[in-house]
Design an enzyme around this catalytic site. Structure first.
Site, PDB file in Angstrom:
ATOM      1  N   ASP A  48      78.269  12.606 -53.181  1.00 37.24           N
ATOM      2  CA  ASP A  48      78.410  13.181 -54.519  1.00 37.24           C
ATOM      3  C   ASP A  48      77.887  14.612 -54.558  1.00 37.24           C
ATOM      4  OD1 ASP A  48      78.683  12.445 -57.642  1.00 37.24           O
ATOM      5  OD2 ASP A  48      76.909  13.700 -57.361  1.00 37.24           O
ATOM      6  N   TYR A  53      76.053  22.548 -58.385  1.00 31.71           N
ATOM      7  CA  TYR A  53      74.998  22.414 -57.375  1.00 31.71           C
ATOM      8  C   TYR A  53      75.016  23.559 -56.361  1.00 31.71           C
ATOM      9  CZ  TYR A  53      75.012  17.508 -58.984  1.00 31.71           C
ATOM     10  OH  TYR A  53      74.983  16.351 -59.727  1.00 31.71           O
ATOM     11  N   LYS A  82      82.461  17.858 -59.477  1.00 30.59           N
ATOM     12  CA  LYS A  82      82.499  17.902 -60.939  1.00 30.59           C
ATOM     13  C   LYS A  82      82.879  19.289 -61.471  1.00 30.59           C
ATOM     14  CE  LYS A  82      78.564  14.738 -60.654  1.00 30.59           C
ATOM     15  NZ  LYS A  82      78.078  15.152 -59.326  1.00 30.59           N
ATOM     16  N   HIS A 115      81.610  17.316 -65.832  1.00 25.90           N
ATOM     17  CA  HIS A 115      80.172  17.190 -65.612  1.00 25.90           C
ATOM     18  C   HIS A 115      79.404  16.864 -66.898  1.00 25.90           C
ATOM     19  CE1 HIS A 115      76.913  18.686 -62.597  1.00 25.90           C
ATOM     20  NE2 HIS A 115      76.446  17.703 -63.332  1.00 25.90           N
TER      21      HIS A 115
END
Length: 315
Positions: A48, A53, A82, A115
Site C-alpha cells: 500500500d 507519501y 491513492k 485518499h
C-alpha cells in the site's frame, strides 16, 4: 524462507485482495525500497502506498526488481495507491492516476482510492495554505471525483477503485450514483478504534475494508497511552506466545479488515504478518473491543472545517 499463507477476500467485481499488507506511510526515502523487497521475499503480496507519501517511485522500483528476479509475477502482487486531495476535479483524476502509474513504473494498479473525501485547491503544494496558514479548500464534490475514478477503470489504468477515510453517509451517496461501485474503504482500524459499525455497514454494500495503522502508531501522539501495553493485550499476548503487535493485527483481521501495518525493520515486518496460526476467541475479541479508548490517531484536524470532513458523524 518464511512465507505465511495469507487469505484473500473477493471484491464485488471478481478481483481479490490479500487480507494483509505492508503499509508505507512515513517510510522515508532510502528505507522503503529495502522494506518492500524484504516484505515480498518473505511472503507479502499486498503493498500500500499513496501519491501523498512521495514514495511511489521507490515502492515501484522494489516491486519491479522482485518481478525481474523472478521472486514474483506482476499478477501475484496487489498494489494500492491513492488520489490526493489537490486532484479531485473530474478532469484531473485520470492524469493524476497516470502520474502515479508512471511513478510506480507499472502498467496498471490493482486498487486506486480517493485518499480523502476532502478537496483542496489545485496546487503543486500538496498541503496548500493561504497567507494565514489555513488550508485552501475546494468545494469539489467527491461525487464528481468518483466519475473520474470510474474513467480510470474504463481506460484500464486500475482494476478496481475505492475510497479511504469515507464515512457511511459519504459511501451511501457514492453508491447511489456510481456506475462502477467502490470495492474497498481504507480506514483506521485499531484496538482503540475498532470501527465495528463502519465495517458492518460496508459489508452490507459488498465493500471490503482495509485497516491502516493497526498498531495505533505507538508513540506518535504525546499524552496518548500505547494501547499495545494494556493489561488485556498483554494477557492475551502471553497466552498465545505472540507479541502485542501480532495480537493487534489479528484483532483487526478478525474484525473483517485487512491490516496494513507500516514498518521498515525486517524483524518487525516478519513479526507483523505472522498472525495466521492462531485465532482469538469471541470472548477475547470482546475483551479487546471493550478496552478500546475510541481514540483516533489519523483525525486530520487541520481539515475539520471542510464541508466533507468525514469524522463529524459517528461512523
Amino acid at each position: 524462507m518464511f512465507a505465511p499463507v495469507v487469505p484473500r477476500v473477493e471484491f464485488s467485481n471478481g478481483y481479490s485482495m490479500p487480507m494483509f499488507g505492508l503499509g508505507t506511510y512515513l517510510s522515508v526515502s532510502g528505507e522503503v525500497e529495502k522494506a518492500v523487497k524484504y516484505a515480498i521475499d518473505i511472503g507479502y503480496r499486498h503493498i500500500d502506498t499513496a501519491f501523498y507519501y512521495k514514495n511511489e517511485k521507490e515502492v515501484g522500483d522494489a516491486i519491479r526488481e522482485k518481478i525481474k528476479d523472478n521472486t514474483v509475477k506482476r499478477e501475484d502482487i496487489f498494489v494500492t495507491t491513492k488520489l490526493w486531495n489537490t486532484a479531485h476535479a473530474e478532469d484531473k483524476v485520470v492524469s493524476a492516476c497516470r502520474k502515479s502509474l508512471e511513478n510506480l513504473g507499472l502498467e496498471y494498479m490493482d486498487l486506486y482510492l480517493i485518499h480523502w473525501p476532502i478537496a483542496f485547491q489545485d496546487n503543486e503544494d500538496l498541503m496548500p495554505v493561504d497567507s494565514t496558514g489555513l488550508l485552501m479548500f475546494s468545494d469539489t464534490d467527491y461525487l464528481e471525483t468518483w466519475k473520474g475514478m470510474e474513467e480510470c477503470v474504463r481506460q484500464g489504468l486500475t482494476r478496481s477503485i475505492g475510497v479511504s477515510n469515507f464515512n457511511s453517509h459519504q459511501i451511501t451517496r457514492i453508491m447511489e450514483m456510481a456506475t462502477i461501485k467502490p470495492v474497498n474503504n481504507q480506514v483506521e482500524v485499531t484496538v482503540n478504534l475498532n470501527q465495528v459499525p463502519l465495517i458492518e455497514f460496508c459489508k452490507k454494500y459488498g465493500i471490503t475494508v482495509t485497516g491502516y495503522s493497526p498498531l495505533g502508531r505507538p508513540g506518535n501522539r504525546r499524552g496518548v497511552a500505547n494501547s499495545l501495553d494494556s493489561s488485556e493485550i498483554l494477557a492475551i499476548s502471553e497466552k498465545y506466545k505472540k507479541t502485542p503487535a501480532q495480537i493487534a493485527c489479528r484483532y483487526v483481521y478478525q474484525q473483517g479488515a485487512a491490516p496494513i501495518p507500516k514498518s521498515v525493520t525486517p524483524s518487525r515486518i516478519k513479526e507483523n504478518i505472522d498472525i495466521f496460526d492462531f485465532e482469538l476467541t469471541s470472548e477475547e475479541m470482546k475483551t479487546i473491543e471493550m478496552a478500546g479508548s475510541g481514540v483516533r490517531m489519523g483525525s486530520f484536524p487541520d481539515a475539520k472545517d471542510h464541508r466533507y470532513y468525514p469524522f463529524a458523524i459517528p461512523f
